[in-house]
Design an enzyme around this catalytic site. Structure first.
Site, PDB file in Angstrom:
ATOM      1  N   HIS A  92       0.818  -1.229   0.000  1.00 28.59           N
ATOM      2  CA  HIS A  92       0.000   0.000   0.000  1.00 28.59           C
ATOM      3  C   HIS A  92       0.848   1.274   0.000  1.00 28.59           C
ATOM      4  CE1 HIS A  92      -3.701  -2.168   0.355  1.00 28.59           C
ATOM      5  NE2 HIS A  92      -3.397  -2.691   1.527  1.00 28.59           N
ATOM      6  N   ASP A 117      -2.832 -10.482  -2.539  1.00 28.81           N
ATOM      7  CA  ASP A 117      -3.413  -9.959  -1.294  1.00 28.81           C
ATOM      8  C   ASP A 117      -4.850  -9.527  -1.601  1.00 28.81           C
ATOM      9  OD1 ASP A 117      -2.255  -8.561   1.523  1.00 28.81           O
ATOM     10  OD2 ASP A 117      -4.016  -7.566   0.670  1.00 28.81           O
ATOM     11  N   HIS A 138      -6.431  -7.040  -0.681  1.00 31.11           N
ATOM     12  CA  HIS A 138      -6.541  -5.597  -0.911  1.00 31.11           C
ATOM     13  C   HIS A 138      -5.727  -5.218  -2.149  1.00 31.11           C
ATOM     14  CE1 HIS A 138      -7.061  -6.213   3.493  1.00 31.11           C
ATOM     15  NE2 HIS A 138      -8.077  -5.390   3.303  1.00 31.11           N
ATOM     16  N   ASP A 167      -4.856 -12.720   3.018  1.00 29.73           N
ATOM     17  CA  ASP A 167      -6.101 -12.257   3.624  1.00 29.73           C
ATOM     18  C   ASP A 167      -7.319 -12.499   2.731  1.00 29.73           C
ATOM     19  OD1 ASP A 167      -4.950 -10.396   1.961  1.00 29.73           O
ATOM     20  OD2 ASP A 167      -4.951  -8.750   3.421  1.00 29.73           O
TER      21      ASP A 167
HETATM   22 ZN    ZN Z   1      -4.355  -7.074   2.533  1.00 33.31          ZN
END
Ligand code: ZN
Length: 308
Positions: free
Chosen positions: A125, A162, A164, A245
């Site tokens: 991120h 991931d 996200h 995740d």
């Molecule tokens: Zn994540």
């Protein structure tokens, strides 16, 4: 296959507020699983401290200094609602960078076929000038540039599973056709980016997944979008932003993958690494917040890396 594993006790010393999902116990759970005898062939290495100059491969100096200055002498300081630093956070994130770059050195030197780096904080991120989403610096992006700057790699692919979207990695390479960024992620979900129409200069492949979907839709996204993009790109190195995740047990998202899905996806990427990059594949831990879902998934991932 010779598979290396990088870890370091400093990764346990990046502290987050009580109750925060990105916590040291994540690495302790992974360690317990990888202690099993079946992982004894792993070439276990203590991660080296990173070269600070390599931060600048992905971030401007003023941003690196901002993070350095944010590190407190004691306690925990928040950078945003999700992201914080403690006294050892600089050493932890620099060691994560050191491990990622060393992993790249290893696969280009041929001392390992592939490498898994069990580090924290995560990195995907972190944008050029923004620390967010539990991440300070973007380790995967730095490692990709390290492969290009030190080892003459022309094309590097980063595959990010991931749950996200890796907004930071996309931001860093949005106008760079020498790096292919492919991501499966739940959408809508934090950080909000990752729509199909975000394509960069044709080097960004986003495969958003709807909450509640699972194995079939994930595998279909891999087969129809991500693997064809890799086949077309023919990378000299594959880096995995390996977050776990999207596991069905994870509390931060609603994608229902199992350990078998991570095993399957690992196998598909190893197949491409064998075909295009002399097996060179570097996998960097990102998210994964249910200790059982995370550790069992890492176990399946690493077992596949070892087997070929
Ligand atoms: Zn994540």
């Amino acid at each position: 296959m010779v598979t290396r594993l990088y870890s370091h006790p400093i990764f346990l010393e990046h502290l987050t507020p009580i109750g925060h999902p990105e916590r040291p116990d994540r690495l302790r759970a992974i360690e317990r699983v990888l202690d099993d005898e079946i992982y004894s062939p792993l070439d276990r290495i203590v991660a080296p401290f990173g070269d600070e100059a390599t931060i600048l491969y992905a971030h401007p100096e003023r941003f690196a200094e901002k993070i350095r200055k944010a590190i407190p002498d004691d306690g925990i300081v928040t950078i945003d609602g999700d992201t914080s630093v403690s006294p050892k956070s600089w050493d932890a994130t620099l060691t994560a960078i050191g491990a990622a770059n060393a992993a790249v050195d290893d696969v280009f030197a041929g001392v390992a076929d592939n490498v898994f780096v069990a580090s924290r904080p995560p990195g995907h991120h972190a944008e050029k000038e923004t620390a967010m989403g539990f991440c300070l610096f973007n380790h995967a992006a730095i490692a990709a540039r390290h492969a290009q700057n030190r080892h003459g790699a022309e094309k590097v692919a980063i595959v990010d599973w991931d749950v996200h979207h890796g907004n930071g990695t996309q931001d860093i390479f949005y106008e760079d056709p020498s790096v292919l960024y492919c991501s499966t992620h739940q959408m809508p979900l934090f950080p909000g980016t990752g729509a199909k129409h975000e394509t960069g200069v044709g080097n960004i492949i986003n495969a958003p997944l709807t909450a509640g979907t699972g194995s079939d839709i994930f595998r279909e996204a891999f087969l129809s979008r991500i693997l064809p993009a890799l086949d077309n790109f023919r990378p000299d190195l594959i880096i995995i932003s390996a977050g776990f995740d999207a596991h069905h047990r994870d509390p931060l998202a609603e994608i229902n993958l199992t350990e078998e899905d991570f095993d399957w996806a690992t196998g598909k990427l190893m197949d491409r690494a064998e075909r295009f990059s002399s097996n060179r594949l570097v996998s960097l831990l990102e998210g994964g917040y249910d200790l059982q879902g995370l550790s069992f998934s890492v176990g399946a991932h690493v077992k596949r890396l070892m087997k070929g």
